[in-house]
Design a protein around this motif. Structure first.
Motif, PDB file in Angstrom:
ATOM      1  N   MET A  42      -7.640   5.388   9.520  1.00  0.00           N
ATOM      2  CA  MET A  42      -8.394   4.265   8.605  1.00  0.00           C
ATOM      3  C   MET A  42      -8.265   3.513   6.756  1.00  0.00           C
ATOM      4  O   MET A  42      -8.399   2.858   7.142  1.00  0.00           O
ATOM      5  CB  MET A  42      -9.781   4.807   8.107  1.00  0.00           C
ATOM      6  CG  MET A  42     -11.041   4.544   7.491  1.00  0.00           C
ATOM      7  SD  MET A  42     -12.271   4.970   7.875  1.00  0.00           S
ATOM      8  CE  MET A  42     -12.406   6.552   5.891  1.00  0.00           C
ATOM      9  N   ILE A  43      -7.438   4.482   6.640  1.00  0.00           N
ATOM     10  CA  ILE A  43      -7.168   4.234   5.179  1.00  0.00           C
ATOM     11  C   ILE A  43      -5.240   3.588   5.262  1.00  0.00           C
ATOM     12  O   ILE A  43      -5.196   2.796   4.665  1.00  0.00           O
ATOM     13  CB  ILE A  43      -6.070   5.612   4.605  1.00  0.00           C
ATOM     14  CG1 ILE A  43      -7.135   6.749   3.861  1.00  0.00           C
ATOM     15  CG2 ILE A  43      -5.357   4.970   3.444  1.00  0.00           C
ATOM     16  CD1 ILE A  43      -6.536   7.247   3.182  1.00  0.00           C
ATOM     17  N   THR A  44      -4.080   3.715   6.384  1.00  0.00           N
ATOM     18  CA  THR A  44      -3.849   2.973   6.693  1.00  0.00           C
ATOM     19  C   THR A  44      -4.556   1.367   7.203  1.00  0.00           C
ATOM     20  O   THR A  44      -3.424   0.164   6.363  1.00  0.00           O
ATOM     21  CB  THR A  44      -2.876   3.169   8.019  1.00  0.00           C
ATOM     22  OG1 THR A  44      -2.468   4.394   7.533  1.00  0.00           O
ATOM     23  CG2 THR A  44      -1.649   2.355   8.124  1.00  0.00           C
ATOM     24  N   GLY A  45      -5.017   1.669   8.231  1.00  0.00           N
ATOM     25  CA  GLY A  45      -6.001   0.235   8.380  1.00  0.00           C
ATOM     26  C   GLY A  45      -5.981  -0.802   7.256  1.00  0.00           C
ATOM     27  O   GLY A  45      -5.943  -1.798   7.198  1.00  0.00           O
ATOM     28  N   ASN A  46      -6.924   0.317   5.515  1.00  0.00           N
ATOM     29  CA  ASN A  46      -7.160  -0.040   4.942  1.00  0.00           C
ATOM     30  C   ASN A  46      -6.008  -0.643   4.303  1.00  0.00           C
ATOM     31  O   ASN A  46      -6.596  -1.674   3.073  1.00  0.00           O
ATOM     32  CB  ASN A  46      -8.334   0.688   3.963  1.00  0.00           C
ATOM     33  CG  ASN A  46      -9.370  -0.407   2.983  1.00  0.00           C
ATOM     34  OD1 ASN A  46      -9.001  -0.036   1.941  1.00  0.00           O
ATOM     35  ND2 ASN A  46     -10.351  -0.520   3.369  1.00  0.00           N
ATOM     36  N   LEU A  47      -4.885  -0.561   4.097  1.00  0.00           N
ATOM     37  CA  LEU A  47      -3.966  -0.993   3.467  1.00  0.00           C
ATOM     38  C   LEU A  47      -3.191  -1.845   4.426  1.00  0.00           C
ATOM     39  O   LEU A  47      -1.838  -3.018   3.323  1.00  0.00           O
ATOM     40  CB  LEU A  47      -2.770   0.051   3.541  1.00  0.00           C
ATOM     41  CG  LEU A  47      -3.172   1.338   2.607  1.00  0.00           C
ATOM     42  CD1 LEU A  47      -2.692   2.511   2.262  1.00  0.00           C
ATOM     43  CD2 LEU A  47      -3.412   1.089   0.952  1.00  0.00           C
ATOM     44  N   ILE A  48      -3.177  -2.358   5.515  1.00  0.00           N
ATOM     45  CA  ILE A  48      -2.900  -3.098   5.472  1.00  0.00           C
ATOM     46  C   ILE A  48      -3.272  -4.560   5.450  1.00  0.00           C
ATOM     47  O   ILE A  48      -4.664  -4.192   6.047  1.00  0.00           O
ATOM     48  CB  ILE A  48      -2.514  -3.252   7.388  1.00  0.00           C
ATOM     49  CG1 ILE A  48      -1.781  -2.291   7.945  1.00  0.00           C
ATOM     50  CG2 ILE A  48      -1.952  -5.115   7.626  1.00  0.00           C
ATOM     51  CD1 ILE A  48      -1.916  -1.793   9.051  1.00  0.00           C
ATOM     52  N   GLY A  49      -3.094  -5.310   4.876  1.00  0.00           N
ATOM     53  CA  GLY A  49      -4.256  -6.781   3.911  1.00  0.00           C
ATOM     54  C   GLY A  49      -3.010  -8.010   3.736  1.00  0.00           C
ATOM     55  O   GLY A  49      -1.532  -7.690   4.379  1.00  0.00           O
ATOM     56  N   ALA A  50      -3.478  -8.603   3.054  1.00  0.00           N
ATOM     57  CA  ALA A  50      -2.895  -9.551   2.143  1.00  0.00           C
ATOM     58  C   ALA A  50      -1.852  -9.445   1.319  1.00  0.00           C
ATOM     59  O   ALA A  50      -0.675  -9.641   0.976  1.00  0.00           O
ATOM     60  CB  ALA A  50      -3.883 -11.000   1.311  1.00  0.00           C
ATOM     61  N   GLY A  51      -1.605  -7.964   0.968  1.00  0.00           N
ATOM     62  CA  GLY A  51      -0.461  -7.496   0.521  1.00  0.00           C
ATOM     63  C   GLY A  51       0.530  -7.209   1.197  1.00  0.00           C
ATOM     64  O   GLY A  51       1.441  -7.341   0.612  1.00  0.00           O
ATOM     65  N   ILE A  52       0.742  -6.677   2.487  1.00  0.00           N
ATOM     66  CA  ILE A  52       1.745  -6.525   3.154  1.00  0.00           C
ATOM     67  C   ILE A  52       2.128  -8.237   3.559  1.00  0.00           C
ATOM     68  O   ILE A  52       3.509  -8.525   3.586  1.00  0.00           O
ATOM     69  CB  ILE A  52       1.574  -5.943   4.292  1.00  0.00           C
ATOM     70  CG1 ILE A  52       2.676  -5.588   5.478  1.00  0.00           C
ATOM     71  CG2 ILE A  52       0.926  -6.917   5.303  1.00  0.00           C
ATOM     72  CD1 ILE A  52       2.615  -4.425   6.233  1.00  0.00           C
ATOM     73  N   LEU A  53       1.923  -9.380   3.507  1.00  0.00           N
ATOM     74  CA  LEU A  53       2.206 -10.589   3.711  1.00  0.00           C
ATOM     75  C   LEU A  53       2.461 -10.783   2.972  1.00  0.00           C
ATOM     76  O   LEU A  53       3.662 -12.048   3.120  1.00  0.00           O
ATOM     77  CB  LEU A  53       0.307 -11.149   4.093  1.00  0.00           C
ATOM     78  CG  LEU A  53      -0.597 -10.981   5.349  1.00  0.00           C
ATOM     79  CD1 LEU A  53      -1.602 -11.857   5.365  1.00  0.00           C
ATOM     80  CD2 LEU A  53       0.255 -10.537   6.835  1.00  0.00           C
ATOM     81  N   GLY A  54       2.329 -10.680   1.586  1.00  0.00           N
ATOM     82  CA  GLY A  54       2.719 -11.520   0.502  1.00  0.00           C
ATOM     83  C   GLY A  54       4.128 -10.170  -0.088  1.00  0.00           C
ATOM     84  O   GLY A  54       4.854 -11.238  -0.785  1.00  0.00           O
ATOM     85  N   LEU A  55       4.249  -9.608   0.302  1.00  0.00           N
ATOM     86  CA  LEU A  55       5.608  -8.445  -0.075  1.00  0.00           C
ATOM     87  C   LEU A  55       6.585  -9.029   0.069  1.00  0.00           C
ATOM     88  O   LEU A  55       7.638  -9.130  -0.756  1.00  0.00           O
ATOM     89  CB  LEU A  55       5.030  -7.101   0.499  1.00  0.00           C
ATOM     90  CG  LEU A  55       5.094  -6.109   0.053  1.00  0.00           C
ATOM     91  CD1 LEU A  55       4.455  -5.205   1.137  1.00  0.00           C
ATOM     92  CD2 LEU A  55       4.855  -5.160  -1.649  1.00  0.00           C
ATOM     93  N   PRO A  56       7.036  -9.142   1.264  1.00  0.00           N
ATOM     94  CA  PRO A  56       8.979 -10.070   1.252  1.00  0.00           C
ATOM     95  C   PRO A  56       8.922 -11.190   0.709  1.00  0.00           C
ATOM     96  O   PRO A  56      10.092 -10.970   0.254  1.00  0.00           O
ATOM     97  CB  PRO A  56       8.657 -10.491   3.474  1.00  0.00           C
ATOM     98  CG  PRO A  56       7.302  -9.858   3.853  1.00  0.00           C
ATOM     99  CD  PRO A  56       6.833  -9.764   2.636  1.00  0.00           C
ATOM    100  N   ILE A  57       7.830 -11.837   0.590  1.00  0.00           N
ATOM    101  CA  ILE A  57       8.496 -13.101  -0.909  1.00  0.00           C
ATOM    102  C   ILE A  57       8.537 -12.520  -2.171  1.00  0.00           C
ATOM    103  O   ILE A  57       9.172 -13.044  -2.529  1.00  0.00           O
ATOM    104  CB  ILE A  57       7.560 -14.471  -0.454  1.00  0.00           C
ATOM    105  CG1 ILE A  57       6.635 -14.234   0.906  1.00  0.00           C
ATOM    106  CG2 ILE A  57       7.511 -15.279  -1.230  1.00  0.00           C
ATOM    107  CD1 ILE A  57       8.085 -15.142   1.588  1.00  0.00           C
ATOM    108  N   ASN A  58       8.019 -11.878  -2.069  1.00  0.00           N
ATOM    109  CA  ASN A  58       7.592 -11.284  -3.895  1.00  0.00           C
ATOM    110  C   ASN A  58       9.101 -10.467  -3.979  1.00  0.00           C
ATOM    111  O   ASN A  58       9.708 -10.588  -4.996  1.00  0.00           O
ATOM    112  CB  ASN A  58       6.448 -10.962  -4.483  1.00  0.00           C
ATOM    113  CG  ASN A  58       4.810 -11.571  -5.746  1.00  0.00           C
ATOM    114  OD1 ASN A  58       5.654 -13.035  -4.616  1.00  0.00           O
ATOM    115  ND2 ASN A  58       5.066 -11.600  -6.341  1.00  0.00           N
TER     116      ASN A  58
END
Length: 417
Positions: free
Chosen positions: A17-33
């Motif tokens: 549940m914690i991992t699922g909550n962590l998968i969001g917009a952050g992971i979509l922006g990580l490779p760019i920043n």
């Protein structure tokens, strides 16, 4: 809860549940920043940011356990206990920045992905409104239905992530992982912090574990470790696949505030990757939007109740979704910017600086924990200062890649038969 279930089953369920909550917009922006700082500098920053968020999660989980006799636990009341009314209203303001900022990012990021899916390059208001309306409607549906829908979403995310990394890893150019720009590294920290943020659900998690602090610690460690591996893998694939400069590059995506899945799909020129990546991005956004949308509605309702104002559901819904919706309409290219503000100001204050502060004020804790809290306070405070200075124009962190000749091959692969 049976003892055997407490030992491993409930820990595994909670960690997922914690991992699922962590998968969001952050992971979509990580490779760019992070790509503009380079893989190895970003890896170090992810270890530091993840460790800080893990430490503060344990602090807050322990506070929930200590205050278990309260009718309900909320962060503004916790910080009021230690810092008075100033602490309370700082927590309220930080939470508003987090929740409104995340919903704004989800609106704009999802619209970008949908536009790419249907082949629209420019902003399309009717498409955006349809997507935003869908998110708002499913968030306002019965909570039990949302929980069931969220479970389906999380299962899909795991499968889609496996497919994306499998396809993308075969196109990684190792030489692209060697680029380093340490001067730009501070600019990556806000989105890294956002990618390790799940702290709003800590009171619910601890209560579900029947206030078993040991089980909570194991759940957080496993859940965040899984998220770290996913984030690290996704960053490596994104940086390894996308060129740094030029058309459809990391730099261009950074300047255009585009989620990583969009340029990666174009660069790989794979129909399967593009479809799965688009669906992964949309589902990840929906999953996070549901959790944060419900959280913001409850937060707004509590604020209205505290001020003795009426709380009709239409008013709560309007106050929850209207500000981020109109912000997204007038500023459609704010996806990465919103994530930076959320992480660098909201999350770092509410779940970095303030937890470290209450730990330092607790005289019963040992020297080792106090030292860890002091390091956390210094780290979180530095992130906040840098982000605020950037927002007010006192500091401009620019990637050096703009001024470097990059020899990476930027030719997209030919489509597979």
């Amino acid at each position: 809860m049976s003892k055997s279930k407490t030992n491993w089953q409930i820990v595994l369920i909670t960690a997922c549940m914690i991992t699922g909550n962590l998968i969001g917009a952050g992971i979509l922006g990580l490779p760019i920043n992070t790509g503009l700082a380079g893989f190895f500098p970003s890896l170090i920053a992810m270890v530091a940011g993840g460790a800080m968020m893990f430490f503060t999660a344990l602090i807050l989980g322990n506070q929930v356990q200590l205050n278990r006799e309260q009718a309900s636990f909320d962060y503004p009341s916790l910080y009021q206990k230690y810092f008075g009314n100033i602490g309370k209203w700082v927590a309220v303001a930080a939470n508003i920045v987090i929740l409104y900022g995340l919903l704004t990012a989800y609106f704009t990021g999802g619209a970008k992905v949908l536009s790419s899916m249907v082949g629209i390059n420019d902003e399309n208001l009717p498409l955006f409104l349809c997507f935003a309306g869908f998110l708002i409607v499913i968030t306002c549906i019965n909570l039990k239905f949302i929980q069931k829908l969220n479970t389906v979403f999380i299962i899909f995310l795991g499968a889609a992530f496996a497919i994306l990394t499998f396809i993308g890893s075969s196109h990684v150019k190792p030489v692209q992982l060697s680029y380093q720009d340490w001067d730009f590294l501070p600019a990556t920290l806000p989105i890294i912090v956002t990618a390790f943020h799940f702290h709003n659900i800590i009171p619910v998690v601890v209560a579900e574990l029947q206030y078993d602090v040991a089980a909570f610690k194991r759940s957080v460690m496993l859940g965040m470790l899984l998220a770290f591996v996913m984030n690290m893998t996704w960053v490596a694939v994104g940086i390894g696949v996308l060129p740094l400069t030029g058309e459809n590059s990391i730099l261009q995506s950074y300047q255009s505030n585009i989620p990583a899945t969009v340029p990666m799909g174009i660069q790989l020129n794979s129909v399967v990757f593009t479809l799965v990546a688009s669906l992964f991005a949309i589902v990840a956004i929906c999953t996070s939007f549901l959790a944060n949308g419900v959280g913001l509605m409850n937060f707004i309702k509590d604020l209205l109740l505290g001020s003795k104002l009426p709380t009709p559901r239409p008013l709560v819904v309007f106050l929850t979704f209207a500000p981020p919706l109109f912000t997204a309409i007038f500023y459609p290219d704010i996806f990465l910017k919103a994530l930076n503000v959320v992480g660098g100001i909201g999350i770092i204050t509410l779940f970095g600086i303030l937890p470290a502060g209450i730990t330092l004020m607790n005289k019963s804790l040992g020297k080792g924990i106090k030292i860890a809290a002091a390091v956390t306070l210094l780290f979180a405070g530095s992130v906040l200062v840098v982000e605020v200075m950037q927002e007010v124009g006192m500091l401009q962190l620019q990637p050096h890649v703009e001024y470097h000749q990059v020899d990476f091959d930027t030719t997209p692969p030919q489509p597979r038969n």
